[in-house]
Motif scaffolding. Structure first.
Motif, PDB file in Angstrom:
ATOM      1  N   ALA A 190       0.832  -1.202   0.000  1.00  9.80           N
ATOM      2  CA  ALA A 190       0.000   0.000   0.000  1.00  9.80           C
ATOM      3  C   ALA A 190       0.865   1.250   0.000  1.00  9.80           C
ATOM      4  O   ALA A 190       1.915   1.298   0.642  1.00  9.80           O
ATOM      5  CB  ALA A 190      -0.905   0.007   1.236  1.00  9.80           C
ATOM      6  N   CYS A 191       0.401   2.269  -0.709  1.00  8.48           N
ATOM      7  CA  CYS A 191       1.030   3.586  -0.673  1.00  8.48           C
ATOM      8  C   CYS A 191       0.086   4.569   0.008  1.00  8.48           C
ATOM      9  O   CYS A 191      -1.012   4.820  -0.495  1.00  8.48           O
ATOM     10  CB  CYS A 191       1.342   4.073  -2.085  1.00  8.48           C
ATOM     11  SG  CYS A 191       1.996   5.774  -2.110  1.00  8.48           S
ATOM     12  N   PRO A 192       0.495   5.144   1.135  1.00 10.60           N
ATOM     13  CA  PRO A 192      -0.383   6.070   1.854  1.00 10.60           C
ATOM     14  C   PRO A 192      -0.389   7.476   1.283  1.00 10.60           C
ATOM     15  O   PRO A 192      -1.229   8.292   1.672  1.00 10.60           O
ATOM     16  CB  PRO A 192       0.202   6.066   3.260  1.00 10.60           C
ATOM     17  CG  PRO A 192       1.667   5.833   3.041  1.00 10.60           C
ATOM     18  CD  PRO A 192       1.744   4.889   1.858  1.00 10.60           C
ATOM     19  N   GLY A 193       0.547   7.772   0.373  1.00 10.37           N
ATOM     20  CA  GLY A 193       0.665   9.130  -0.138  1.00 10.37           C
ATOM     21  C   GLY A 193       1.578   9.983   0.738  1.00 10.37           C
ATOM     22  O   GLY A 193       2.203   9.493   1.681  1.00 10.37           O
ATOM     23  N   TYR A 194       1.636  11.255   0.419  1.00 10.24           N
ATOM     24  CA  TYR A 194       2.552  12.184   1.096  1.00 10.24           C
ATOM     25  C   TYR A 194       1.862  12.724   2.348  1.00 10.24           C
ATOM     26  O   TYR A 194       1.118  13.710   2.299  1.00 10.24           O
ATOM     27  CB  TYR A 194       2.937  13.305   0.136  1.00 10.24           C
ATOM     28  CG  TYR A 194       4.067  14.185   0.602  1.00 10.24           C
ATOM     29  CD1 TYR A 194       5.091  13.681   1.393  1.00 10.24           C
ATOM     30  CD2 TYR A 194       4.121  15.520   0.224  1.00 10.24           C
ATOM     31  CE1 TYR A 194       6.136  14.495   1.804  1.00 10.24           C
ATOM     32  CE2 TYR A 194       5.154  16.339   0.624  1.00 10.24           C
ATOM     33  CZ  TYR A 194       6.164  15.820   1.416  1.00 10.24           C
ATOM     34  OH  TYR A 194       7.199  16.626   1.827  1.00 10.24           O
ATOM     35  N   THR A 213      -6.199   4.947   5.005  1.00 13.39           N
ATOM     36  CA  THR A 213      -7.388   4.413   4.342  1.00 13.39           C
ATOM     37  C   THR A 213      -7.101   3.198   3.483  1.00 13.39           C
ATOM     38  O   THR A 213      -7.810   2.179   3.554  1.00 13.39           O
ATOM     39  CB  THR A 213      -8.046   5.508   3.478  1.00 13.39           C
ATOM     40  OG1 THR A 213      -8.419   6.602   4.315  1.00 13.39           O
ATOM     41  CG2 THR A 213      -9.284   4.976   2.774  1.00 13.39           C
ATOM     42  N   ILE A 214      -6.047   3.261   2.665  1.00 12.66           N
ATOM     43  CA  ILE A 214      -5.766   2.149   1.762  1.00 12.66           C
ATOM     44  C   ILE A 214      -5.303   0.920   2.542  1.00 12.66           C
ATOM     45  O   ILE A 214      -5.616  -0.224   2.176  1.00 12.66           O
ATOM     46  CB  ILE A 214      -4.723   2.549   0.677  1.00 12.66           C
ATOM     47  CG1 ILE A 214      -4.500   1.393  -0.305  1.00 12.66           C
ATOM     48  CG2 ILE A 214      -3.408   2.992   1.310  1.00 12.66           C
ATOM     49  CD1 ILE A 214      -5.743   0.914  -1.018  1.00 12.66           C
ATOM     50  N   ALA A 215      -4.593   1.128   3.643  1.00 18.97           N
ATOM     51  CA  ALA A 215      -4.154  -0.014   4.451  1.00 18.97           C
ATOM     52  C   ALA A 215      -5.345  -0.749   5.039  1.00 18.97           C
ATOM     53  O   ALA A 215      -5.403  -1.984   5.027  1.00 18.97           O
ATOM     54  CB  ALA A 215      -3.216   0.465   5.564  1.00 18.97           C
ATOM     55  N   VAL A 216      -6.312   0.004   5.561  1.00 20.88           N
ATOM     56  CA  VAL A 216      -7.504  -0.616   6.141  1.00 20.88           C
ATOM     57  C   VAL A 216      -8.291  -1.354   5.058  1.00 20.88           C
ATOM     58  O   VAL A 216      -8.801  -2.463   5.276  1.00 20.88           O
ATOM     59  CB  VAL A 216      -8.372   0.440   6.839  1.00 20.88           C
ATOM     60  CG1 VAL A 216      -9.685  -0.162   7.315  1.00 20.88           C
ATOM     61  CG2 VAL A 216      -7.615   1.056   8.013  1.00 20.88           C
ATOM     62  N   ARG A 217      -8.363  -0.752   3.878  1.00 21.71           N
ATOM     63  CA  ARG A 217      -9.087  -1.392   2.775  1.00 21.71           C
ATOM     64  C   ARG A 217      -8.446  -2.725   2.405  1.00 21.71           C
ATOM     65  O   ARG A 217      -9.133  -3.742   2.237  1.00 21.71           O
ATOM     66  CB  ARG A 217      -9.117  -0.464   1.560  1.00 21.71           C
ATOM     67  CG  ARG A 217      -9.947  -0.984   0.403  1.00 21.71           C
ATOM     68  CD  ARG A 217      -9.892  -0.032  -0.777  1.00 21.71           C
ATOM     69  NE  ARG A 217     -10.301   1.321  -0.413  1.00 21.71           N
ATOM     70  CZ  ARG A 217     -10.120   2.391  -1.175  1.00 21.71           C
ATOM     71  NH1 ARG A 217      -9.504   2.258  -2.359  1.00 21.71           N
ATOM     72  NH2 ARG A 217     -10.526   3.573  -0.779  1.00 21.71           N
ATOM     73  N   LEU A 218      -7.121  -2.748   2.275  1.00 23.07           N
ATOM     74  CA  LEU A 218      -6.429  -3.978   1.903  1.00 23.07           C
ATOM     75  C   LEU A 218      -6.461  -5.010   3.031  1.00 23.07           C
ATOM     76  O   LEU A 218      -6.412  -6.214   2.776  1.00 23.07           O
ATOM     77  CB  LEU A 218      -4.981  -3.671   1.514  1.00 23.07           C
ATOM     78  CG  LEU A 218      -4.800  -2.850   0.236  1.00 23.07           C
ATOM     79  CD1 LEU A 218      -3.329  -2.499   0.037  1.00 23.07           C
ATOM     80  CD2 LEU A 218      -5.337  -3.592  -0.986  1.00 23.07           C
ATOM     81  N   ALA A 219      -6.546  -4.534   4.261  1.00 17.72           N
ATOM     82  CA  ALA A 219      -6.607  -5.439   5.416  1.00 17.72           C
ATOM     83  C   ALA A 219      -7.960  -6.116   5.549  1.00 17.72           C
ATOM     84  O   ALA A 219      -8.088  -7.113   6.273  1.00 17.72           O
ATOM     85  CB  ALA A 219      -6.289  -4.680   6.699  1.00 17.72           C
ATOM     86  N   THR A 220      -8.944  -5.586   4.847  1.00 20.31           N
ATOM     87  CA  THR A 220     -10.306  -6.125   4.954  1.00 20.31           C
ATOM     88  C   THR A 220     -10.829  -6.597   3.604  1.00 20.31           C
ATOM     89  O   THR A 220     -12.037  -6.640   3.370  1.00 20.31           O
ATOM     90  CB  THR A 220     -11.249  -5.070   5.551  1.00 20.31           C
ATOM     91  OG1 THR A 220     -11.173  -3.858   4.777  1.00 20.31           O
ATOM     92  CG2 THR A 220     -10.870  -4.741   6.988  1.00 20.31           C
ATOM     93  N   LEU A 221      -9.923  -6.977   2.714  1.00 25.20           N
ATOM     94  CA  LEU A 221     -10.317  -7.469   1.395  1.00 25.20           C
ATOM     95  C   LEU A 221     -11.159  -8.738   1.511  1.00 25.20           C
ATOM     96  O   LEU A 221     -10.947  -9.555   2.405  1.00 25.20           O
ATOM     97  CB  LEU A 221      -9.074  -7.799   0.564  1.00 25.20           C
ATOM     98  CG  LEU A 221      -8.289  -6.654  -0.055  1.00 25.20           C
ATOM     99  CD1 LEU A 221      -7.012  -7.214  -0.689  1.00 25.20           C
ATOM    100  CD2 LEU A 221      -9.114  -5.908  -1.100  1.00 25.20           C
ATOM    101  N   PRO A 222     -12.083  -8.934   0.570  1.00 27.31           N
ATOM    102  CA  PRO A 222     -12.793 -10.214   0.505  1.00 27.31           C
ATOM    103  C   PRO A 222     -11.851 -11.324   0.064  1.00 27.31           C
ATOM    104  O   PRO A 222     -10.734 -11.060  -0.396  1.00 27.31           O
ATOM    105  CB  PRO A 222     -13.881  -9.952  -0.550  1.00 27.31           C
ATOM    106  CG  PRO A 222     -13.318  -8.868  -1.410  1.00 27.31           C
ATOM    107  CD  PRO A 222     -12.520  -7.985  -0.488  1.00 27.31           C
TER     108      PRO A 222
END
Length: 239
Positions: A190-194, A213-222
């Motif tokens: 994941a890249c969180p941005g600057y 946000t992206i970390a949480v999304r990838l941590a909760t993938l189906p």
């Protein structure tokens, strides 16, 4: 077995790591705050518990084989399994006044130090925690990377230790994904941005919460989610 999902985040006492912990807690996870500094770790746990979060501090120095093994033993003793691992701990290494690392004059010890945390540390922690993750029905691993490691985008200042460490982290993520193909374990980068944090001397344009946000999304993938990819909030990143 307790049905509560448990997530471990490394480097979680402040900045993006703390925001990731908060985001996962909001998704219903019990959160394990992995951090080296005892005082900061305890302060982070106290903040979370004050907000009603089920949180536990885990002493974790990602550069120490013995320390990582001890952390895995503590997680097993305390909760018995892991559902999510977020490898967030990372360092930039020393930089010049303009926050650059000149490859033509770079101290090799700087490269070794950065790789030991940003790449070897991820491997140490991941391999130590995999037996606990395999006990989960839907285990997820998220490696916090940076688009500065993209060989295509070439973003940010020249940082000849930090940027290649993230290129290697992306490559290692792919190797894990290939090895874990056909298992329930899903791993992505994941890249969180600057993000404005201590890491960027608070020069970033995004909040830690946005970066998380992206970390949480990838941590909760189906269970049919992507594997071995590199993503920000907008989607896949070329690298």
């Amino acid at each position: 077995m307790n049905s509560t999902r448990t997530a471990l985040v490394t480097g979680a006492n402040k900045g993006i790591g703390f925001a990731i912990v908060q985001g996962l807690a909001a998704e219903g996870f019990r959160v394990l705050v992995g951090a080296r500094d005892r005082t900061r770790r305890e302060q982070a746990v106290d903040r979370l518990r004050a907000d009603g979060v089920d949180a536990l501090g885990i002493a974790l120095d990602v550069t120490s084989d013995q320390g990582v093994a001890a952390a895995a033993a503590e997680v097993e003793r305390a909760v018995g399994r892991l559902d999510v691992l977020v490898n967030n701990a990372g360092i930039s290494g020393p930089t010049a006044e303009d926050f650059t690392q000149d490859p033509t004059s770079l101290d090799l010890d700087v490269v070794r130090t950065v790789l030991d945390t940003n790449v070897l540390g991820v491997i140490r922690v991941t391999n130590a925690m995999l037996p606990l993750l395999r006990r989960s029905p839907s285990p997820r691993i998220v490696n916090m990377s940076s688009d500065m490691g993209s060989l295509t985008l070439r973003t940010g200042p020249i940082m000849a230790a930090y940027a290649p460490s993230k290129s290697m982290l992306n490559a290692v993520t792919v190797q894990y994904a290939r090895q874990l193909e056909g298992t329930p374990v899903i791993i992505n980068a994941a890249c969180p941005g600057y993000v404005a944090s201590d890491f960027t001397h608070h020069a970033g344009v995004r909040t830690p919460e946005q970066g998380a946000t992206i970390a949480v999304r990838l941590a909760t993938l189906p269970d049919d989610g992507p594997r071995g990819g590199f993503f920000n909030e907008e989607g896949p990143i070329p690298w």
